[in-house]
Design a protein around this motif. Structure first.
Motif, mmCIF file in Angstrom:
data_model
loop_
_atom_site.group_PDB
_atom_site.id
_atom_site.type_symbol
_atom_site.label_atom_id
_atom_site.label_comp_id
_atom_site.label_asym_id
_atom_site.label_seq_id
_atom_site.Cartn_x
_atom_site.Cartn_y
_atom_site.Cartn_z
ATOM 1 N N ARG A 155 45.055 61.387 47.405
ATOM 2 C CA ARG A 155 46.360 60.997 47.548
ATOM 3 C C ARG A 155 47.000 61.111 46.342
ATOM 4 N NH1 ARG A 155 44.688 56.446 50.806
ATOM 5 N NH2 ARG A 155 44.491 55.127 49.110
ATOM 6 N N ALA A 156 46.441 60.798 45.227
ATOM 7 C CA ALA A 156 46.996 61.086 43.707
ATOM 8 C C ALA A 156 46.960 62.691 43.521
ATOM 9 C CB ALA A 156 46.177 60.451 42.672
ATOM 10 N N LEU A 157 46.085 63.396 43.929
ATOM 11 C CA LEU A 157 46.167 64.904 43.594
ATOM 12 C C LEU A 157 47.119 65.561 44.459
ATOM 13 C CD1 LEU A 157 44.818 66.943 42.419
ATOM 14 C CD2 LEU A 157 43.197 67.417 44.140
ATOM 15 N N HIS A 158 47.467 65.179 45.865
ATOM 16 C CA HIS A 158 48.500 65.540 46.680
ATOM 17 C C HIS A 158 49.879 65.269 46.181
ATOM 18 C CE1 HIS A 158 45.487 65.525 50.385
ATOM 19 N NE2 HIS A 158 45.278 66.446 49.534
ATOM 20 N N TYR A 159 49.873 64.102 45.621
ATOM 21 C CA TYR A 159 51.114 63.813 45.174
ATOM 22 C C TYR A 159 51.828 64.553 43.943
ATOM 23 C CZ TYR A 159 54.872 60.864 43.033
ATOM 24 O OH TYR A 159 56.164 60.365 42.403
ATOM 25 N N MET A 160 50.455 64.723 42.920
ATOM 26 C CA MET A 160 50.861 65.354 41.561
ATOM 27 C C MET A 160 50.899 67.038 41.997
ATOM 28 S SD MET A 160 48.426 63.467 38.763
ATOM 29 C CE MET A 160 47.190 63.619 39.819
ATOM 30 N N ALA A 161 50.340 67.575 42.928
ATOM 31 C CA ALA A 161 50.242 68.879 43.278
ATOM 32 C C ALA A 161 50.452 69.141 44.748
ATOM 33 C CB ALA A 161 48.953 69.457 42.755
ATOM 34 N N PRO A 162 51.504 69.510 45.301
ATOM 35 C CA PRO A 162 51.904 69.597 46.627
ATOM 36 C C PRO A 162 51.407 70.801 47.262
ATOM 37 C CG PRO A 162 53.990 68.876 45.348
ATOM 38 C CD PRO A 162 52.857 69.243 44.540
ATOM 39 N N THR A 163 51.119 71.712 46.239
ATOM 40 C CA THR A 163 50.377 73.293 46.623
ATOM 41 C C THR A 163 48.848 72.786 47.506
ATOM 42 O OG1 THR A 163 51.855 74.174 45.248
ATOM 43 C CG2 THR A 163 49.993 75.726 46.085
ATOM 44 N N ILE A 164 48.280 71.945 46.685
ATOM 45 C CA ILE A 164 46.921 71.640 46.668
ATOM 46 C C ILE A 164 47.138 71.067 48.287
ATOM 47 C CG2 ILE A 164 45.082 70.325 46.186
ATOM 48 C CD1 ILE A 164 45.475 70.932 43.378
ATOM 49 N N LYS A 165 48.030 70.009 48.363
ATOM 50 C CA LYS A 165 47.917 69.365 49.826
ATOM 51 C C LYS A 165 48.021 70.401 50.923
ATOM 52 C CE LYS A 165 50.284 65.715 52.143
ATOM 53 N NZ LYS A 165 50.708 66.355 53.461
ATOM 54 N N ASP A 166 49.095 71.469 50.722
ATOM 55 C CA ASP A 166 49.347 72.360 51.662
ATOM 56 C C ASP A 166 48.230 73.081 51.992
ATOM 57 O OD1 ASP A 166 51.762 71.421 51.901
ATOM 58 O OD2 ASP A 166 52.564 72.962 50.429
ATOM 59 N N ILE A 167 47.501 73.573 50.762
ATOM 60 C CA ILE A 167 46.327 74.064 51.207
ATOM 61 C C ILE A 167 45.225 73.455 51.842
ATOM 62 C CG2 ILE A 167 44.417 75.380 49.910
ATOM 63 C CD1 ILE A 167 46.195 76.109 47.781
ATOM 64 N N HIS A 168 45.045 72.297 51.484
ATOM 65 C CA HIS A 168 44.111 71.171 51.912
ATOM 66 C C HIS A 168 44.331 71.123 53.511
ATOM 67 C CE1 HIS A 168 42.727 66.980 53.314
ATOM 68 N NE2 HIS A 168 41.480 67.454 52.711
ATOM 69 N N ASP A 169 45.693 71.021 54.057
ATOM 70 C CA ASP A 169 46.169 70.680 55.181
ATOM 71 C C ASP A 169 45.727 71.886 56.341
ATOM 72 O OD1 ASP A 169 46.692 68.198 54.570
ATOM 73 O OD2 ASP A 169 49.131 68.575 54.392
ATOM 74 N N THR A 170 46.243 73.112 55.750
ATOM 75 C CA THR A 170 45.840 74.279 56.249
ATOM 76 C C THR A 170 44.543 74.443 56.609
ATOM 77 O OG1 THR A 170 47.868 75.568 55.188
ATOM 78 C CG2 THR A 170 46.217 76.788 56.215
ATOM 79 N N LYS A 171 43.441 74.217 55.655
ATOM 80 C CA LYS A 171 42.062 74.397 56.201
ATOM 81 C C LYS A 171 41.655 73.629 57.139
ATOM 82 C CE LYS A 171 40.525 76.383 51.638
ATOM 83 N NZ LYS A 171 40.149 77.774 52.319
ATOM 84 N N VAL A 172 42.196 72.111 57.060
ATOM 85 C CA VAL A 172 41.913 71.424 58.020
ATOM 86 C C VAL A 172 42.429 71.667 59.380
ATOM 87 C CG1 VAL A 172 42.145 68.733 58.657
ATOM 88 C CG2 VAL A 172 41.787 69.164 56.501
ATOM 89 N N ASN A 173 43.485 72.159 59.568
ATOM 90 C CA ASN A 173 44.163 72.483 60.784
ATOM 91 C C ASN A 173 43.552 73.879 61.198
ATOM 92 O OD1 ASN A 173 46.021 70.447 60.971
ATOM 93 N ND2 ASN A 173 47.703 71.749 59.685
ATOM 94 N N ASN A 174 42.982 74.725 60.623
ATOM 95 C CA ASN A 174 42.167 75.823 60.980
ATOM 96 C C ASN A 174 41.030 75.456 61.201
ATOM 97 O OD1 ASN A 174 44.487 77.766 60.104
ATOM 98 N ND2 ASN A 174 43.510 78.219 58.127
ATOM 99 N N LYS A 175 40.276 74.601 60.803
ATOM 100 C CA LYS A 175 38.796 74.027 61.174
ATOM 101 C C LYS A 175 39.286 73.278 62.654
ATOM 102 C CE LYS A 175 35.029 71.424 59.600
ATOM 103 N NZ LYS A 175 34.187 70.627 58.554
ATOM 104 N N LEU A 176 39.743 72.485 62.550
ATOM 105 C CA LEU A 176 40.124 71.901 63.921
ATOM 106 C C LEU A 176 40.390 72.645 65.071
ATOM 107 C CD1 LEU A 176 42.065 68.644 62.614
ATOM 108 C CD2 LEU A 176 39.706 68.832 63.422
ATOM 109 N N SER A 177 41.238 73.741 64.631
ATOM 110 C CA SER A 177 41.580 74.659 65.758
ATOM 111 C C SER A 177 40.349 75.527 66.120
ATOM 112 C CB SER A 177 42.858 75.512 65.137
ATOM 113 O OG SER A 177 44.006 75.017 64.831
#
Length: 378
Positions: free
Chosen positions: A24-46
């Motif tokens: 949560r702290a990393l996502h707050y400080m670096a939104p780009t990392i959060k976007d990459i993480h969310d994209t990878k999670v969505n791809n894996k679930l898809s």
């Protein structure tokens, strides 16, 4: 000594809280990392969802159901360029590669829709591409090269900046399909008695005009800037800071800063002259269709790089002059002024660098038709 795995077993809740808090702290400080993480999670679930659906469909052992469900999924995936879905469907049911989308096979629909990721995938996974590319479609009117010669859908044209780069992308598609069709099909006539080259010229008439105008406007604007830089650099060479001695030698000849001024001013003069020549070459070009593939983008790239170098060198020469003139009397003002000279260079890079990167990537970078990590079918 207690290992990390043992600690996780002993303090599972604390470890999970620490991990979630860290993310949560990393996502707050670096939104780009959060976007990459969310994209990878969505791809894996898809991927998991697609694999599960494919398994359920294949367990029906009904060709009609499999063909209908997977075929509709593939047709939608081609439209939106979702190569991962197409790959999983082809692996699950290889015959789906022959599914007709609006009367065309999968690879031909990818050509029509200008989905290079789908084209690369099917091109790499199957051996039927040569056979498909040499067939005639729509009652024997068009072959694959005729289809590649038609204008891309508007939403696929705008993936690159400017009409000139859009024209270059269209030419890249046409040349790619031209590689593996039969030589006789390159001059084949369709129902309108037109060869693929004739179809390409007719379909891209307006885009060609827009590309010519875009190139001329860009070259004209940059020519004015580079010509002004030539004038300033040439004049500065003969009006050196500090003046000259009785024998004509510069007063600051033995200063290192003065040598920096001379070198940067010479670089500014030579690079701006190169830039002007490149832009004049564009303005006097014949603007033929094939020129947009390599010739014109190459000149524009060299011109922009040279123009950037000339502006940067001019600012360095100006900074060196300030240091020479003000170093003895007003030392406190020299440093802020030198820093301020970097602002024009930064603004030019901010405004023009994206276009330059796109030019270099599309002209000299990896082709849009490249090897992907895909499994090959026999």
């Amino acid at each position: 000594m207690i290992k990390g795995a043992t600690l996780v077993k002993i303090f599972p809740k604390s470890f999970n809280k620490f991990t979630s808090g860290f993310w949560r702290a990393l996502h707050y400080m670096a939104p780009t990392i959060k976007d990459i993480h969310d994209t990878k999670v969505n791809n894996k679930l898809s991927n998991l969802l697609v694999n599960r659906i494919n398994k359920i469909v294949m367990e029906t052992y009904d060709h009609g159901i499999v063909w209908k469900i997977l075929g509709s999924a593939v047709a939608t995936a081609v439209k939106y360029g979702t190569r991962e879905l197409i790959e999983e469907c082809i692996i699950a049911y290889p015959a789906i590669i022959w599914y007709n989308v609006d009367g065309y096979y999968l690879i031909l629909e990818a050509i029509i829709k200008r989905q290079e990721r789908v084209y690369n995938l099917v091109h790499q996974m199957s051996f039927h591409k040569v056979f498909v590319a040499t067939q005639l479609y729509k009652n024997g009117n068009d072959n694959a090269l005729h289809l590649a010669a038609k204008l891309a859908p508007p939403h696929r044209l705008t993936v690159v900046t400017g009409a000139a780069l859009q024209m270059q992308r269209e030419l890249q598609w046409f040349e790619e399909i031209n590689k593996f069709v039969k030589p006789s099909y390159r001059e084949a006539l369709n129902g309108m008695e037109k060869t693929p080259r004739m179809v390409f010229i007719d379909e891209h008439t307006e885009l060609l005009k827009d590309g010519q105008q875009w190139m001329k406007d860009t070259a004209s604007s940059c020519t004015v800037v580079s010509a002004l830089t030539i004038t300033m650099a040439f004049a500065a060479m003969f009006t050196v800071p500090g003046g000259t001695q009785v024998d004509g030698k510069p007063l600051f000849l033995n200063y290192n800063t003065f040598m920096l001024f001379i070198i940067s001013d010479a670089v500014a003069l030579f690079s701006s002259s190169t830039s002007t020549l490149m832009f004049l070459g564009i303005l006097t070009s014949r603007f033929a269709v094939d020129d947009f593939l390599y010739y014109l983008p190459k000149r524009l790239t060299i011109g922009l790089i040279s123009l950037f170098m000339s502006i940067a060198a001019t600012m360095i020469a100006f900074s060196a002059t300030l240091v020479l003139v003000l170093s003895d009397k007003v030392t406190w003002i020299a440093a802020p002024l030198v820093i301020a000279t970097g602002i024009p260079v930064y603004l030019f890079a901010l405004l023009q660098f994206p276009l330059l990167v796109e030019l270099v990537h599309s002209t000299y970078g990896r082709s849009i038709f490249y090897q992907q990590n895909a499994r090959r079918l026999n």
